[in-house]
Scaffold this motif. Structure first.
Motif, short mmCIF file in Angstrom:
data_model
loop_
_atom_site.label_atom_id
_atom_site.label_comp_id
_atom_site.label_asym_id
_atom_site.label_seq_id
_atom_site.Cartn_x
_atom_site.Cartn_y
_atom_site.Cartn_z
N UNK A 281 0.60 -1.07 -0.03
CA UNK A 281 -0.14 0.24 -0.29
C UNK A 281 1.01 1.59 -0.49
N UNK A 282 2.29 0.74 -0.48
CA UNK A 282 2.96 2.22 -0.79
C UNK A 282 4.26 2.10 -1.31
N UNK A 283 4.12 3.73 -1.59
CA UNK A 283 5.17 3.15 -3.26
C UNK A 283 6.44 3.46 -2.08
N UNK A 284 7.99 2.71 -2.83
CA UNK A 284 9.41 2.81 -2.21
C UNK A 284 9.66 3.51 -2.91
N UNK A 285 10.97 4.20 -2.19
CA UNK A 285 12.17 5.53 -2.68
C UNK A 285 13.47 3.87 -2.50
N UNK A 286 13.69 3.43 -1.79
CA UNK A 286 14.93 3.05 -1.47
C UNK A 286 15.26 2.38 -0.02
N UNK A 287 15.35 0.57 0.46
CA UNK A 287 16.01 0.53 1.29
C UNK A 287 16.97 1.45 2.10
N UNK A 288 17.00 1.94 3.41
CA UNK A 288 17.76 1.80 4.39
C UNK A 288 19.13 1.24 4.97
N UNK A 289 18.49 0.75 5.87
CA UNK A 289 19.56 0.42 7.34
C UNK A 289 18.68 -1.33 7.55
N UNK A 290 19.66 -2.07 8.39
CA UNK A 290 19.00 -3.06 8.74
C UNK A 290 20.11 -2.76 9.89
N UNK A 291 19.44 -3.49 11.60
CA UNK A 291 19.32 -3.78 13.07
C UNK A 291 19.88 -4.88 13.93
N UNK A 292 20.72 -5.74 13.38
CA UNK A 292 20.61 -7.08 13.44
C UNK A 292 20.13 -7.01 14.77
N UNK B 137 27.55 0.90 13.97
CA UNK B 137 26.43 -0.65 14.28
C UNK B 137 25.18 -1.05 13.15
N UNK B 138 24.66 -0.21 12.00
CA UNK B 138 23.92 -0.21 11.59
C UNK B 138 24.43 -1.25 10.14
N UNK B 139 23.91 -1.59 9.15
CA UNK B 139 24.17 -2.38 7.80
C UNK B 139 23.25 -1.02 7.25
#
Length: 330
Positions: free
Chosen positions: A110-121, A290-292
Motif C-alpha cells: 500500500x506504499x510507494x518505495x523509494x529505497x532501502x535504508x538500513x538494517x539493525x541485527x 553498528x547498522x548495516x
C-alpha cells in the motif's frame, strides 16, 4: 480568433506551469516521519536524511512520532497530502509486523518505495564468563535437558526480538521463559547478576558495553550484521534450518511515500536517496554505529520485503508454541 489564441495560450501557460512545478520539486522542506523515540536508530535516519537533503538541495528533518508500535507515525504520514513532501521511515514493525498481528489495516504493497535504508541485527548474549556453556549450541543442549529452566528477556513480550528468539528456540525444541522488562537496560543488569540466562542484545547496547556479555548468536545471515558484532557466530553458521532469511529476523527500514504520490515526484526522491546511500561518507557513518547500509532500490521492494510477512507469520506461531509448552510445565 483572438479569443481562441488567448485560450490556447492560457492552456499552454498552465501546462508549462505544471511542468515547471514538477521540475522544481522539491521547493521546500521534506519531512521524514520516524516511528520511534530518540536513540541510535533516529541518529542513523538523520545521517541519511542529511545526505539526501544535500542531494535535493532542501532540508529533510526527521520527526520522531512514537506510539502504537510505530503505527502512529504511519497514520500521521498517510493523513498528509500525497505530494512527496512527507516520507515514511518504514520500519518493519509498523510496515509488516503490526499488519501480520492484525493491528494495522495496510500491507507493504500500500506504499510507494523509494529505497532501502538500513538494517539493525539482533543477537543473543549471555553474561561474560558463563560456565554452564561456552557457545549457543551448548546452551541449547542445556535448555533441552532442563525444560523451562532457562530465563531470558527480549524486553517486552511479543515484540520482534521475542518472535525471532522463540522461532530459534522452537527449532531446537527448547522451552524457555521470556521475562518482560520495561527497559532493556534493566534486563541486561539482571543478566549480569544471574537472574537471567540470556538476553536480546541490539547493536547499540553491544557497542556501548562489549565486555558486558558474550554474544552467542547473531540473529541474521547478512555478513554486515555479523561484522557489527565483531564476527560472533550467526544463524548462517548453524547446521539447522531456522526458516529465517533476508530481512525477516532483524530490524530494518525502507523509506516510502504515499501510494498516490506522482511518479515523477517519487522518482526525484528515489534518485536522491540512491545517490545518498551510495556515498562512502554515509556508509561509513552508518557502519560506525553498528547498522548495516542496504543497497536495494525501489525495483527490488516486492522481492525483498514480500517474503518477510510470511516468515513473520511463522514466528508468530513460534510464540504460540512457546506459551503452550510453558503451560504444560506448570
Amino acid at each position: 480568433m483572438l479569443k481562441k489564441i488567448l485560450i490556447a495560450g492560457a492552456i499552454m501557460t498552465m501546462m508549462l506551469g505544471a511542468q515547471s512545478a514538477n521540475a522544481q520539486f522539491p521547493e521546500r522542506t521534506v519531512e521524514n516521519i520516524f516511528p520511534w523515540s530518540a536513540g541510535t536508530a533516529l541518529s542513523v535516519s538523520q545521517i541519511i536524511a542529511k545526505a539526501m537533503g544535500e542531494e535535493l538541495g532542501v532540508s529533510i528533518p526527521v520527526i520522531s512520532t512514537p506510539g502504537a508500535a510505530g503505527t502512529k507515525a504511519f497514520i500521521t504520514a498517510m493523513n498528509r497530502p500525497a505530494d512527496g513532501y512527507t516520507i515514511m521511515d518504514g520500519y518493519v514493525a509498523p510496515l509488516v509486523l503490526q499488519p501480520v498481528l492484525g493491528n494495522a489495516d495496510w500491507t507493504y504493497k500500500d506504499f510507494k518505495p523509494l529505497h532501502s535504508a538500513v538494517s539493525n541485527a539482533f543477537s543473543i548474549g549471555s553474561k561474560k564468563g558463563e560456565t554452564r556453556w561456552s557457545n549457543f549450541e551448548e546452551m541449547m543442549a542445556y535448555g533441552k535437558a532442563n525444560p523451562g529452566k532457562l530465563r531470558y528477556s527480549s524486553g517486552s513480550r511479543n515484540n520482534l526480538p521475542h518472535m525471532v528468539i522463540a522461532k530459534v528456540l522452537q527449532s531446537y525444541g527448547v522451552v524457555a521463559q521470556n521475562i518482560p522488562y520495561k527497559t532493556d537496560g534493566d534486563a541486561r543488569k539482571d543478566l549480569k547478576s544471574g537472574v537471567l540466562d540470556f538476553v536480546f542484545v541490539n547493536v547499540g547496547a553491544y557497542l556501548q558495553d562489549k565486555e558486558g556479555f558474550d554474544i552467542l548468536l547473531v540473529l541474521s545471515e547478512l555478513p554486515g550484521a555479523k561484522a557489527s558484532y565483531d564476527g560472533a557466530p550467526s544463524i548462517d553458521d548453524l547446521n539447522i534450518d531456522l526458516g529465517l532469511s533476508g530481512l525477516a529476523p532483524m530490524g530494518w527500514t525502507w523509506w516510502l511515500v504515499h501510494k498516490d504520490t506522482p511518479d515523477d515526484v517519487a522518482d526525484v526522491l528515489r534518485a536522491a536517496m540512491k545517490r545518498a546511500m551510495n556515498r562512502d561518507d554515509v556508509k561509513e557513518q552508518i557502519a560506525r554505529v553498528g547498522f548495516v547500509p542496504l543497497e536495494w532500490d525501489h525495483t527490488q521492494y516486492d522481492e525483498i520485503v514480500g517474503p518477510v510477512a510470511g516468515q513473520l507469520g511463522s514466528m508468530t506461531n513460534a510464540l504460540a508454541w512457546e506459551e503452550e509448552q510453558l503451560k504444560k510445565l506448570r
